[in-house]
Design a protein around this motif. Sequence first.
Motif, short mmCIF file in Angstrom:
data_model
loop_
_atom_site.label_atom_id
_atom_site.label_comp_id
_atom_site.label_asym_id
_atom_site.label_seq_id
_atom_site.Cartn_x
_atom_site.Cartn_y
_atom_site.Cartn_z
N SER A 1 -3.71 9.02 0.10
CA SER A 1 -3.47 8.21 1.29
C SER A 1 -2.65 6.97 0.95
O SER A 1 -1.45 7.06 0.77
N VAL A 2 -3.32 5.84 0.76
CA VAL A 2 -2.65 4.56 0.57
C VAL A 2 -1.80 4.57 -0.70
O VAL A 2 -2.18 5.12 -1.73
N SER A 3 -0.63 3.93 -0.57
CA SER A 3 0.24 3.78 -1.73
C SER A 3 0.56 2.30 -1.93
O SER A 3 0.66 1.53 -0.96
N THR A 4 0.72 1.94 -3.19
CA THR A 4 1.09 0.57 -3.55
C THR A 4 2.35 0.60 -4.40
O THR A 4 2.41 1.35 -5.38
N LEU A 5 3.32 -0.20 -4.01
CA LEU A 5 4.53 -0.39 -4.81
C LEU A 5 4.42 -1.75 -5.47
O LEU A 5 4.21 -2.76 -4.79
N THR A 6 4.51 -1.77 -6.79
CA THR A 6 4.38 -3.02 -7.54
C THR A 6 5.71 -3.36 -8.19
O THR A 6 6.35 -2.50 -8.80
N ILE A 7 6.11 -4.60 -8.03
CA ILE A 7 7.30 -5.10 -8.70
C ILE A 7 6.86 -6.23 -9.62
O ILE A 7 6.31 -7.23 -9.16
N GLN A 8 7.09 -6.04 -10.91
CA GLN A 8 6.71 -7.07 -11.88
C GLN A 8 7.90 -7.97 -12.17
O GLN A 8 9.07 -7.55 -12.10
N ARG A 9 7.58 -9.22 -12.49
CA ARG A 9 8.61 -10.18 -12.90
C ARG A 9 9.80 -10.12 -11.93
O ARG A 9 10.93 -9.84 -12.32
N LYS B 1 10.74 -16.25 -8.35
CA LYS B 1 11.28 -15.42 -9.43
C LYS B 1 10.30 -15.39 -10.60
O LYS B 1 9.77 -16.43 -11.01
N GLY B 2 10.07 -14.18 -11.10
CA GLY B 2 9.19 -14.02 -12.24
C GLY B 2 7.77 -13.61 -11.90
O GLY B 2 7.01 -13.16 -12.76
N LYS B 3 7.40 -13.78 -10.61
CA LYS B 3 6.06 -13.40 -10.20
C LYS B 3 5.99 -11.90 -9.90
O LYS B 3 7.00 -11.26 -9.63
N ASP B 4 4.77 -11.36 -9.93
CA ASP B 4 4.56 -9.96 -9.56
C ASP B 4 4.18 -9.87 -8.09
O ASP B 4 3.52 -10.78 -7.56
N VAL B 5 4.59 -8.77 -7.44
CA VAL B 5 4.20 -8.55 -6.05
C VAL B 5 3.70 -7.13 -5.87
O VAL B 5 4.10 -6.22 -6.60
N GLU B 6 2.81 -6.97 -4.90
CA GLU B 6 2.30 -5.65 -4.52
C GLU B 6 2.54 -5.43 -3.05
O GLU B 6 2.18 -6.26 -2.22
N LEU B 7 3.14 -4.29 -2.73
CA LEU B 7 3.41 -3.92 -1.35
C LEU B 7 2.59 -2.68 -1.04
O LEU B 7 2.53 -1.75 -1.84
N ARG B 8 2.00 -2.68 0.16
CA ARG B 8 1.07 -1.61 0.49
C ARG B 8 1.60 -0.76 1.64
O ARG B 8 2.24 -1.28 2.57
N CYS B 9 1.30 0.52 1.57
CA CYS B 9 1.67 1.45 2.64
C CYS B 9 0.47 2.32 3.00
O CYS B 9 -0.14 2.94 2.13
N ASP B 10 0.17 2.36 4.30
CA ASP B 10 -0.85 3.26 4.83
C ASP B 10 -0.14 4.34 5.65
O ASP B 10 0.35 4.05 6.74
N PRO B 11 -0.10 5.56 5.14
CA PRO B 11 0.63 6.60 5.86
C PRO B 11 -0.18 7.10 7.06
O PRO B 11 -1.35 6.74 7.23
#
Lengths: 109, 116
Positions: free
Chosen positions: B73-81, B15-25
Amino acid sequence: AQRVTQPEKLLSVFKGAPVELKCNYSYSGSPELFWYVQYSRQRLQLLLRHISRESIKGFTADLNKGETSFHLKKPFAQEEDSAMYYCAFKKAGSYQLTFGKGTKLSVIP
Amino acid sequence: GAGVSQSPSNKVTEKGKDVELRCDPISGHTALYWYRQSLGQGLEFLIYFQGNSAPDKSGLPSDRFSAERTGGSVSTLTIQRTQQEDSAVYLCASRSSGTDHYNEQFFGPGTRLTVL
């Protein structure tokens, strides 16, 4: 707001019995409706769409505008039909799909 | 001919950390979607890209969520905190044309995010 309702979270049927997964939508215009399926450990994939009027893997679905329904039917369930089924709705010309909460179909051997 | 790919397949974070999720369509697909799949909640639309532009960000749950797409092309979804309620499977889908909305959305395998 448009909504898609799948009233059953879980549906269990015996192999060879008929299956009907219910889907109702709330929208007064011309909708586009789809059924997506997710088998265990597999990706979500399109099963069928109302505009194609097709039968896929023995499944059919008819759009009933009067009842605002798009129920998925199969006359004889098979074990391999066990999966999570999602009904999805889109307004004509729109890009966004709205999904129902899904129904888990379990076919008992 | 590979389908939509996502990475990582699983992510456990505090909890509280940032994460990045990647998508290659799928190559050549101009439309890209992010969804969140929570237990018992179905699929929740998050954001839609047409090319590199996101005409609809209305599904993002809060300002902690953001997404970008580069080079069409590539997309990144970032969730902060991150919060525990962010725990879910995040799905990406792509579609071949921006104008023909009948085209099928092809889904990736998802990233399972667990926030401890």
